[in-house]
Write an enzyme that holds these catalytic residues in place. Structure first.
Site, PDB file in Angstrom:
ATOM      1  N   ASP A 268     -46.760 -10.150  18.765  1.00 25.26           N
ATOM      2  CA  ASP A 268     -47.592  -9.368  17.855  1.00 25.26           C
ATOM      3  C   ASP A 268     -46.765  -8.336  17.089  1.00 25.26           C
ATOM      4  O   ASP A 268     -45.625  -8.015  17.443  1.00 25.26           O
ATOM      5  CB  ASP A 268     -48.723  -8.665  18.608  1.00 25.26           C
ATOM      6  CG  ASP A 268     -48.232  -7.631  19.607  1.00 25.26           C
ATOM      7  OD1 ASP A 268     -47.249  -7.923  20.318  1.00 25.26           O
ATOM      8  OD2 ASP A 268     -48.831  -6.533  19.691  1.00 25.26           O
TER       9      ASP A 268
ATOM     10  N   GLU B 242     -48.496  -6.417  22.672  1.00 16.91           N
ATOM     11  CA  GLU B 242     -47.648  -5.352  23.218  1.00 16.91           C
ATOM     12  C   GLU B 242     -47.832  -4.050  22.457  1.00 16.91           C
ATOM     13  O   GLU B 242     -47.608  -2.965  23.013  1.00 16.91           O
ATOM     14  CB  GLU B 242     -46.177  -5.792  23.159  1.00 16.91           C
ATOM     15  CG  GLU B 242     -45.199  -4.851  23.872  1.00 16.91           C
ATOM     16  CD  GLU B 242     -44.652  -3.753  22.978  1.00 16.91           C
ATOM     17  OE1 GLU B 242     -44.016  -2.815  23.521  1.00 16.91           O
ATOM     18  OE2 GLU B 242     -44.854  -3.800  21.730  1.00 16.91           O
TER      19      GLU B 242
END
Length: 357
Positions: A75, A129
């Protein structure tokens, strides 16, 4: 969509980084990139592949004496007029180039092209994350499939500008509250102003001197800072409550309990409420794979100033280090970019470490 991660792209870490960056994957929108990565991994006959949510785990099963982990998150932070990628001279620009799709490119290229590494390897390509811990793919795997994480050593491919950053700081967020008594501002002497009382909290912060701690030759600098102030009732009311939110970054020789006790001591006399607390990770430089990795890099490690998922591995008793080509100072910035030379150097370093007996 047609998977852009073709064999030709997978063979080139620069092209692979660009292809990964050009698949938009802002946190909680990782399905498309995860589908592409999973498809590539499942096509490699030497890998055993599992998926949990938008986290993919692939591993070799060669019966080696030691197992290492290479992990990278898929991400990114929200786009900021920096998508898709572009090449400008000897740099790749775009959201995720530094943090951390260049690191993901390392792991993905090795996963598909290295069937016979010197260690057994577990590769993690994980989700979320960049947002709250409850969404983090490594956290979710640790709860549902902790056996996937078992290893002797881990490398988290976070941006470090090509140096080894050992361990990480712990982090604590807390609210320091001052109280008073409401009154009409025209007759303020009838009240006690809670915002004014916060001046003492700010004074203590302004004079605070954080420790500098050296562990295994790695330096960690502590810091305690106000990050937000909330207070006030109305334009004509003396407020009876003010909240100063603080963030404490502490060296990994402090436990979370000691960190909390320290902050409570600094703000003695005030109400302190801890809202978030995560332990750090010690440098972990003595495990044999770590020593061999440091030899492959060829430069001394430094302390990680920040919190990363190496702390999750440390909590499981797995030594872990940070290593990636991106500049951490450019992570999350609109002008995020990665140097192509750093990217290629790091790819060669990892391959040398994983193939040299």
């Amino acid at each position: 969509m047609v998977n852009p991660l073709t064999p030709e792209v997978l063979a080139d870490p620069v092209a692979l980084t660009r292809a990964l960056v050009d698949i938009e994957s802002v946190s909680l929108n990782e399905k498309e990139i995860t589908d592409c990565v999973e498809e590539v991994l499942r096509a490699a006959p030497h890998l055993s592949v599992r998926r949990f949510g938008n986290t993919v785990m692939a591993r070799t099963e060669l019966g080696r004496a030691q197992r290492v982990v290479l992990a990278g998150h898929l991400d990114t932070v929200p786009l900021n007029n920096n998508f898709p990628s572009s090449q400008r001279g000897d740099e790749l620009w775009g959201c995720g180039t530094s943090d951390m799709k260049s690191g993901v490119a390392y792991a993905l290229q090795l996963a598909v092209s290295l069937p016979d590494p010197r260690y057994d390897i577990t590769y993690f390509f994980y989700e979320a994350e960049e947002i709250e811990s409850r969404y983090n793919g490594l956290f979710l795997v640790s709860q549902a499939h902790p056996e996937w994480l078992r290893a002797d050593f881990a490398v988290l491919l976070e941006p470090t500008h090509g140096v080894v950053e050992a361990g990480c700081q712990g982090t604590m967020r807390a609210t320091v509250t001052t109280t008073g008594r409401r009154a009409h501002s025209a007759r303020s002497w009838h009240g006690v102003n809670a915002i004014h009382a916060a001046a003492e909290v700010l004074r203590r912060l302004a004079t605070y001197q954080g420790r500098t701690v050296v562990l295994d030759g790695c330096t960690y600098r502590e810091g305690l800072n106000a990050v937000r102030i909330n207070g006030g009732v109305a334009g004509n009311v003396v407020p009876d409550r003010c909240e100063v939110q603080v963030n404490y970054r502490f060296a990994p020789d402090r436990s979370p309990e000691l960190a909390q006790a320290h902050v409570e001591e600094v703000f003695a006399g005030f109400e302190v409420t801890v809202t978030d607390l995560a332990p750090g990770a010690l440098p972990s430089l003595t495990a044999p794979p770590a020593r061999e990795f440091l030899a492959a890099v060829g430069s001394a490690p430094v302390g990680k100033l920040g919190w990363t998922d190496v702390a999750r591995f440390a909590a499981l008793g797995i030594p872990a280090l940070n290593f990636g080509p991106g500049d951490p100072n450019l992570a999350h910035a609109q002008d995020e970019r990665v140097e192509i030379g750093k990217l290629l150097d790091g790819a060669r370093t990892l391959r040398r470490w994983l193939t040299t007996p």
